[in-house]
Design an enzyme around this catalytic site. Structure first.
Site, PDB file in Angstrom:
ATOM      1  N   LYS A 212       0.843  -0.696   0.213  1.00  0.00           N
ATOM      2  CA  LYS A 212      -0.294  -0.004  -0.158  1.00  0.00           C
ATOM      3  C   LYS A 212       0.830   1.144   0.021  1.00  0.00           C
ATOM      4  O   LYS A 212       1.524   1.402   0.642  1.00  0.00           O
ATOM      5  CB  LYS A 212      -0.698  -0.022   0.978  1.00  0.00           C
ATOM      6  CG  LYS A 212      -1.530   1.250   0.982  1.00  0.00           C
ATOM      7  CD  LYS A 212      -2.388   1.675   2.687  1.00  0.00           C
ATOM      8  CE  LYS A 212      -2.843   3.127   2.758  1.00  0.00           C
ATOM      9  NZ  LYS A 212      -2.559   4.398   1.851  1.00  0.00           N
TER      10      LYS A 212
ATOM     11  N   GLU B 140       5.371  -0.679  13.551  1.00  0.00           N
ATOM     12  CA  GLU B 140       7.316   0.224  14.180  1.00  0.00           C
ATOM     13  C   GLU B 140       5.838   1.802  13.724  1.00  0.00           C
ATOM     14  O   GLU B 140       5.602   2.116  13.616  1.00  0.00           O
ATOM     15  CB  GLU B 140       8.053   0.303  13.055  1.00  0.00           C
ATOM     16  CG  GLU B 140       9.143   0.771  14.070  1.00  0.00           C
ATOM     17  CD  GLU B 140       9.295   1.746  12.836  1.00  0.00           C
ATOM     18  OE1 GLU B 140      10.321   1.271  11.797  1.00  0.00           O
ATOM     19  OE2 GLU B 140       9.640   2.754  13.666  1.00  0.00           O
TER      20      GLU B 140
ATOM     21  N   CYS C 106      12.163   8.348  13.307  1.00  0.00           N
ATOM     22  CA  CYS C 106      11.347   7.884  14.562  1.00  0.00           C
ATOM     23  C   CYS C 106      12.177   6.917  15.509  1.00  0.00           C
ATOM     24  O   CYS C 106      12.247   7.186  16.520  1.00  0.00           O
ATOM     25  CB  CYS C 106      10.752   5.840  14.733  1.00  0.00           C
ATOM     26  SG  CYS C 106      12.273   4.966  13.069  1.00  0.00           S
TER      27      CYS C 106
HETATM   28  P1  NAP Z   1      -0.089   7.075   9.455  1.00  0.00           P
HETATM   29  O1  NAP Z   1      -0.916   7.960   9.866  1.00  0.00           O
HETATM   30  O2  NAP Z   1       0.091   5.787  11.012  1.00  0.00           O
HETATM   31  O3  NAP Z   1      -0.092   6.134   8.129  1.00  0.00           O
HETATM   32  C1  NAP Z   1       0.406   5.225   7.625  1.00  0.00           C
HETATM   33  C2  NAP Z   1       0.241   4.513   6.689  1.00  0.00           C
HETATM   34  O4  NAP Z   1      -0.754   3.909   7.226  1.00  0.00           O
HETATM   35  C3  NAP Z   1      -0.873   5.138   5.446  1.00  0.00           C
HETATM   36  O5  NAP Z   1      -0.884   4.506   4.179  1.00  0.00           O
HETATM   37  C4  NAP Z   1      -2.061   5.594   6.068  1.00  0.00           C
HETATM   38  O6  NAP Z   1      -2.999   5.058   5.117  1.00  0.00           O
HETATM   39  C5  NAP Z   1      -2.250   3.799   6.797  1.00  0.00           C
HETATM   40  N1  NAP Z   1      -3.200   3.851   7.927  1.00  0.00           N
HETATM   41  C6  NAP Z   1      -3.576   4.764   8.972  1.00  0.00           C
HETATM   42  N2  NAP Z   1      -4.474   4.529   9.441  1.00  0.00           N
HETATM   43  C7  NAP Z   1      -4.531   3.720   9.094  1.00  0.00           C
HETATM   44  C8  NAP Z   1      -6.081   2.988  10.058  1.00  0.00           C
HETATM   45  N3  NAP Z   1      -6.044   2.952  10.653  1.00  0.00           N
HETATM   46  N4  NAP Z   1      -6.703   1.745   9.031  1.00  0.00           N
HETATM   47  C9  NAP Z   1      -5.755   1.296   7.545  1.00  0.00           C
HETATM   48  N5  NAP Z   1      -4.269   2.011   7.415  1.00  0.00           N
HETATM   49  C10 NAP Z   1      -4.081   3.250   8.255  1.00  0.00           C
HETATM   50  O7  NAP Z   1       1.383   8.008   8.561  1.00  0.00           O
HETATM   51  P2  NAP Z   1       1.599   8.571   8.819  1.00  0.00           P
HETATM   52  O8  NAP Z   1       0.605   9.670   7.611  1.00  0.00           O
HETATM   53  O9  NAP Z   1       2.773   8.087   7.849  1.00  0.00           O
HETATM   54  O10 NAP Z   1       2.291  10.255   9.559  1.00  0.00           O
HETATM   55  C11 NAP Z   1       1.268  10.468  10.430  1.00  0.00           C
HETATM   56  C12 NAP Z   1       2.484  10.645  11.837  1.00  0.00           C
HETATM   57  O11 NAP Z   1       2.265   9.348  12.131  1.00  0.00           O
HETATM   58  C13 NAP Z   1       3.056  11.557  12.208  1.00  0.00           C
HETATM   59  O12 NAP Z   1       2.639  12.778  11.997  1.00  0.00           O
HETATM   60  C14 NAP Z   1       3.531  10.303  13.594  1.00  0.00           C
HETATM   61  O13 NAP Z   1       2.676  10.861  14.243  1.00  0.00           O
HETATM   62  C15 NAP Z   1       3.848   9.059  12.592  1.00  0.00           C
HETATM   63  N6  NAP Z   1       4.529   8.272  12.386  1.00  0.00           N
HETATM   64  C16 NAP Z   1       5.501   7.830  12.476  1.00  0.00           C
HETATM   65  C17 NAP Z   1       6.044   7.383  12.291  1.00  0.00           C
HETATM   66  C18 NAP Z   1       7.514   6.863  13.248  1.00  0.00           C
HETATM   67  O14 NAP Z   1       8.312   5.545  12.730  1.00  0.00           O
HETATM   68  N7  NAP Z   1       7.031   6.439  14.451  1.00  0.00           N
HETATM   69  C19 NAP Z   1       6.921   7.555  11.056  1.00  0.00           C
HETATM   70  C20 NAP Z   1       6.104   8.014  10.753  1.00  0.00           C
HETATM   71  C21 NAP Z   1       4.473   8.934  11.248  1.00  0.00           C
HETATM   72  P3  NAP Z   1      -3.786   7.019   4.621  1.00  0.00           P
HETATM   73  O15 NAP Z   1      -2.435   7.561   4.249  1.00  0.00           O
HETATM   74  O16 NAP Z   1      -4.515   6.524   3.666  1.00  0.00           O
HETATM   75  O17 NAP Z   1      -4.327   6.886   5.638  1.00  0.00           O
END
Ligand code: NAP
Length: 532
Positions: A191, A272, A309
């Site tokens: 995805k 992760e 991360c």
């Molecule tokens: P994210 O919102 O978790 O999204 C990552 C992936 O997972 C995207 O493809 C998203 O799809 C999918 N996803 C998210 N929620 C979902 C759900 N409820 N069901 C199914 N799929 C889901 O992360 P992000 O867009 O990379 O960043 C947002 C926040 O995540 C950041 O502000 C940060 O807080 C955190 N983050 C943490 C790390 C780390 O390494 N700790 C890395 C990156 C981000 P969609 O985009 O289509 O929703």
């Protein structure tokens, strides 16, 4: 498919089992955070039928793909690496436009991506991934004879991979999850992260070309543009998917863990998620070089707008003149730091909200220089509190994704140990020590071993070496499964399971555990490691 794709060839299509397919759902576009401009071409989310087609093709490909030899899979991984290396300039150009990350960093990330594919090729050729064990029959044993028992690892089946936003190459379409799953013999359905659709297409095409060149079934790899909640969940709950790799937010990771656990056949999710990577500054190190450590800390904190991360989001130290020197130097360096673009407007909004939440509960020490024009820029932030403040607040331990950190002032070593013992699980824990601190570090170490996947001394957690000894994992919420790593050669274990063959006819015994050891593997035979 051709392996020499370029940014100008981008079509805005998904890649399902080697076929380029237009989505019909919501339009998504790459967004240049440094210019605030949308990028061509337009992509469209796929539908349920696309998830269905990718999963069906992956299931069909599985039987032929898992029957390939280690050497065939190694050559396939090297083919992907070669194809990616051949389009380095285009990849760096497009990924820079889609993420705002510096080109030098992205060039390094291309190298890391191809390097980890080649690492898994070497793991396949070396062979210990087979986990070969033989306990020979003891027909005359009393009171009961022992049967002939042989064990080896087999792949789980098709794997769903969710590309990460913050590493558009090394943790995305051909990142560590994909490389380790393909190495294990599992087809992969990715995805794509909506934040870098063009980069994803370029890499997806490089993989499809390698699939074709290697003569593998096309369903070995598919790339989908689908919304996470909804079709991303449908991908995880498809009965043909047998494991999931994810890097992102705690909420996203937990949603996928819950979806996978609620399936009629639950499957593992290697998510992760969130880590604030505590850094412990011990007295001798602080007294001798507090200011120097403070400046180096800000370098690690602000690198890549703090979107790692492993970003050092917590600093724990005993109140002392050395800590004052650390804080003053860090405040000075941080105040001089320029605002830098964040990956997406959503991530920038989350960052601002996280900093606002910290402002309400902790004392502001310093902010980076004021926001530039870009709505998505990150203005670094440093706060402080005391041990009671941290221990009394859940939100002070929450990950703020970006260049934000919190100094925790402790009264003594016991209070430091109490703080350490009350932390959530982490990817990393860091100790800055001098010779005079070794005894105190020795008291912290047994606590930190239970909290973190990697413990560093006198370094900074940002920067994760891809190698055999690396652990990029840790107890919840750093990951959903602390027994594994998502970086380094052990990542392959996540997509394998052991099978034991009891009294199997010689003609049916797989070569990894055959009597004459045709693959020349190290094997545990009657308890002894041997190549004989
Ligand atoms: P994210 O919102 O978790 O999204 C990552 C992936 O997972 C995207 O493809 C998203 O799809 C999918 N996803 C998210 N929620 C979902 C759900 N409820 N069901 C199914 N799929 C889901 O992360 P992000 O867009 O990379 O960043 C947002 C926040 O995540 C950041 O502000 C940060 O807080 C955190 N983050 C943490 C790390 C780390 O390494 N700790 C890395 C990156 C981000 P969609 O985009 O289509 O929703």
């Amino acid at each position: 498919m051709t392996s020499t794709v370029s940014s100008t060839d981008l079509t805005g299509q998904m890649l399902i089992a080697g076929t380029a397919v237009h989505g019909t759902g919501a339009e998504i576009r790459g967004f240049d955070p440094t210019r605030g401009a949308e990028l061509e071409p337009a992509y469209r989310h796929g539908e349920a039928s696309h998830v269905e087609a990718a999963c069906a093709a992956a299931a069909e490909a599985f039987h032929a793909y898992r029957a390939t030899s280690s050497d065939q899979r190694a050559r396939f991984l090297e083919g992907i690496a070669d194809n990616i290396a051949a389009i380095t300039d285009d990849l760096v150009h497009r990924a820079h436009a889609e993420t705002g990350l510096p080109e030098a960093r992205l060039t390094g990330e291309v190298g890391r991506t191809t390097g980890q594919l080649r690492l898994f090729a070497s793991v396949l050729r070396e062979g210990s991934w087979n986990g070969a064990r033989i306990d020979t029959a003891q027909p005359d044993r009393t009171p009961l004879p022992r049967p002939d028992l042989r064990q080896r690892m087999v792949p789980l089946g098709p794997v769903a991979v969710f590309g990460a936003s913050n590493f558009p190459l090394a943790f995305s379409v051909a990142g560590g999850d994909t490389a380790s799953a393909l190495a294990a013999g599992c087809p992969v359905v990715v995805k794509a992260h909506d934040a870098h659709p063009g980069t994803s297409e370029l890499v997806g095409r490089a993989i499809c070309a390698a699939v074709a060149d290697a003569g593998l079934p096309p369903g070995t790899f598919s790339l989908l543009y689908i919304p996470g909640p909804g079709l991303g969940t449908a991908l995880v709950t498809d009965p043909r998917i047998k494991a999931v790799g994810f890097t992102g937010s705690r909420a996203g990771g937990l949603a996928l863990v819950a979806a996978a656990a609620a399936r009629p056949e639950p499957i593992p999710v290697y998510a992760e998620m969130s880590s604030i990577n505590p850094v412990f500054l011990l007295g001798g190190a602080l007294a001798g070089r507090g200011a120097e450590i403070g400046r180096a800390f800000v370098g690690s904190l602000t690198m890549g707008s703090g979107q790692f991360c492993t970003n050092p989001g917590l600093v724990i130290a005993i109140d002392s003149p050395g800590l004052d020197a650390f804080t003053a130097a860090a405040a000075e360096a941080l105040s001089a730091s320029a605002p830098t673009a964040m990956l997406t407007p959503d991530i920038a909004d989350n960052y601002r909200a996280g900093v606002d939440a910290l402002s309400g509960e902790a004392t502001l020490v310093a902010r980076g220089s004021a926001d530039g024009d870009a709505a998505v820029s990150c203005r670094a932030a440093l706060f402080s509190t005391d041990a009671a403040g941290l221990l009394g607040s859940k939100s002070l331990q929450a990950e703020v994704f970006g260049a934000s950190s919190l100094i925790v002032r402790c009264a003594d070593l016991d209070e430091m140990k109490t703080v350490a013992a009350n932390l959530e699980g982490q990817l990393t824990a860091t100790l800055h020590i001098d010779d005079s601190d070794v005894a105190h570090a020795g008291e912290l170490l047994p606590i930190l071993e239970l909290k973190a996947g990697r413990i560093l001394f006198n370094g900074w957690p940002t920067g994760v070496e891809v190698c055999h000894a690396m652990v990029h994992g840790g107890p919840f919420p750093a990951t959903s499964d602390s027994r594994t790593t998502s970086v380094g050669s052990r990542a392959i274990d996540r997509f394998l399971r052991p099978v034991c063959y009891q009294d199997a006819p010689k003609s049916l015994v797989p070569s990894a555990i055959a009597d004459d050891n045709p693959d020349r593997l190290w094997r545990r035979v009657d308890g002894e490691l041997t190549k004989d």
